[in-house]
Design an enzyme around this catalytic site. Structure first.
Site, PDB file in Angstrom:
ATOM      1  N   SER A 158     -12.566 -11.833   0.796  1.00  0.00           N
ATOM      2  CA  SER A 158     -11.694 -12.204  -0.737  1.00  0.00           C
ATOM      3  C   SER A 158     -12.783 -12.819  -1.637  1.00  0.00           C
ATOM      4  CB  SER A 158     -10.684 -13.212  -0.454  1.00  0.00           C
ATOM      5  OG  SER A 158     -10.111 -13.848  -1.922  1.00  0.00           O
ATOM      6  N   TYR A 183      -9.785 -22.091   3.081  1.00  0.00           N
ATOM      7  CA  TYR A 183      -9.724 -20.513   2.720  1.00  0.00           C
ATOM      8  C   TYR A 183     -10.876 -19.961   2.499  1.00  0.00           C
ATOM      9  CZ  TYR A 183      -7.605 -16.323   1.257  1.00  0.00           C
ATOM     10  OH  TYR A 183      -7.276 -14.823   0.891  1.00  0.00           O
TER      11      TYR A 183
END
Length: 319
Positions: A158, A183
């Protein structure tokens, strides 16, 4: 065998869909494993691959939910897998290997995002454990089925990898947990994994890619409060997506990972980070809008992460 981290002019872009990149391609006789292949981008990936003729194995933490999601899709088979449980990973891999089949494409698409501080296994931080360590163990255990096919491994990262490099002194966030930085570290790990696996697998004919699929509203946001998504400008007070946020559709969001797995344009390449159906450029200093950060493509950090992951999981197909 290293591939330059620069665009190749694929002819596709942010608006391309998974069907666009597969147009005219016959994947009959090919087998893919798509983690998370029953939800969000994973489901659209499964749909596109089966439409092109591939058979897709979907490992699912929630098999009952998965069956409902893939109902009506031909060429799909389900099995049980919890990436946060290494025993579950081992059991799934052994069942698959016992089938005697080879794998053409492995798409590590499952993940969790920005969850409250959660511990799995021996106290591991859940995002690092699920998004990275579970996939690391899975690919290594499946290697006897991956190598003969000379296929591709796709690690779905990502743009959030910009949020954090590897927190080497505390990868499991024993102190100072921040859900977004955790994350980010997990997504950086996804890129580094691809860098080193490609280095190890290229001479065996297996190439690996990582990627940013784009921003898409999917069940990945399940841990985010509505108020936070409103504040970020993703949705309005009624929960409707806001066009200025620039979200892709699921069909567009699945395109880059499908392109990574199947495109003949990437023949002989590997170890690079992709976005919008092309190889991404290195990120400019201070720019978090596109490109890949140097900390995520550093071969020394990639090797260091591989060694740490092998130590933590007890699995290393190349030892």
């Amino acid at each position: 065998m290293s591939t330059a981290q620069h665009k190749i002019g694929s002819g596709f872009d942010a608006h391309s869909t998974a069907d666009d990149v597969l147009a005219g391609m016959d994947l009959s006789g090919k087998l893919a494993i798509v983690t998370g292949g029953y939800s969000g981008l994973g489901l659209e990936t499964t749909r596109a691959l089966t439409k092109a003729g591939a058979r897709v194995v979907v490992p699912a933490r929630r098999p009952d939910t998965a069956w409902k999601a893939v109902a009506g899709l031909n060429g799909v088979e389900l099995d049980e897998l919890d990436l946060g449980d290494l025993e579950s990973v081992r059991a799934f891999a052994e069942r698959f290997l016992d089938s005697g089949r080879t794998v053409d494409f492995v798409l590590d698409s499952a993940g969790i995002m920005a969850c409250p501080e959660t511990r799995v296994g021996p106290g591991w931080e859940a995002q690092f454990a699920t998004n990275h360590l579970g996939h690391f163990a899975l690919v290594n255990r499946l290697w006897p089925a991956i190598e003969p096919g000379g296929g591709r491994v796709v690690s779905v990262s990502s743009r959030a990898h910009h949020f954090s490099g590897m927190r080497w002194d505390d990868v499991h966030w024993r102190t100072g947990y921040d859900k977004w930085q955790a994350y980010g570290q997990a997504k950086t790990a996804n890129v580094l994994f691809a860098v080193h696996l490609d280095r190890l697998g290229a001479e065996r004919g297996v190439r690996t890619f990582s990627l940013h699929p784009g921003g898409i509203l999917t069940p990945l946001q399940r841990h985010l409060p509505k108020a936070e998504m409103v504040e970020r400008g993703w949705i309005d007070e009624q929960g409707n997506p806001l066009n200025p946020s620039g979200f892709k559709s699921p069909e567009q969001g699945a395109a880059t990972q499908v392109w990574a797995a199947t495109s003949p344009q990437l023949a002989g390449m590997g170890g690079v980070y992709l976005e919008d159906c092309d190889i991404a450029e290195p990120a400019l200093d201070g720019d978090q809008s596109s490109g890949v950060r140097a900390w995520a493509t550093d071969p020394e950090q990639a090797e260091r992460l591989w060694s740490l992951s092998a130590e933590l999981t007890g699995v290393n197909a190349f030892a």
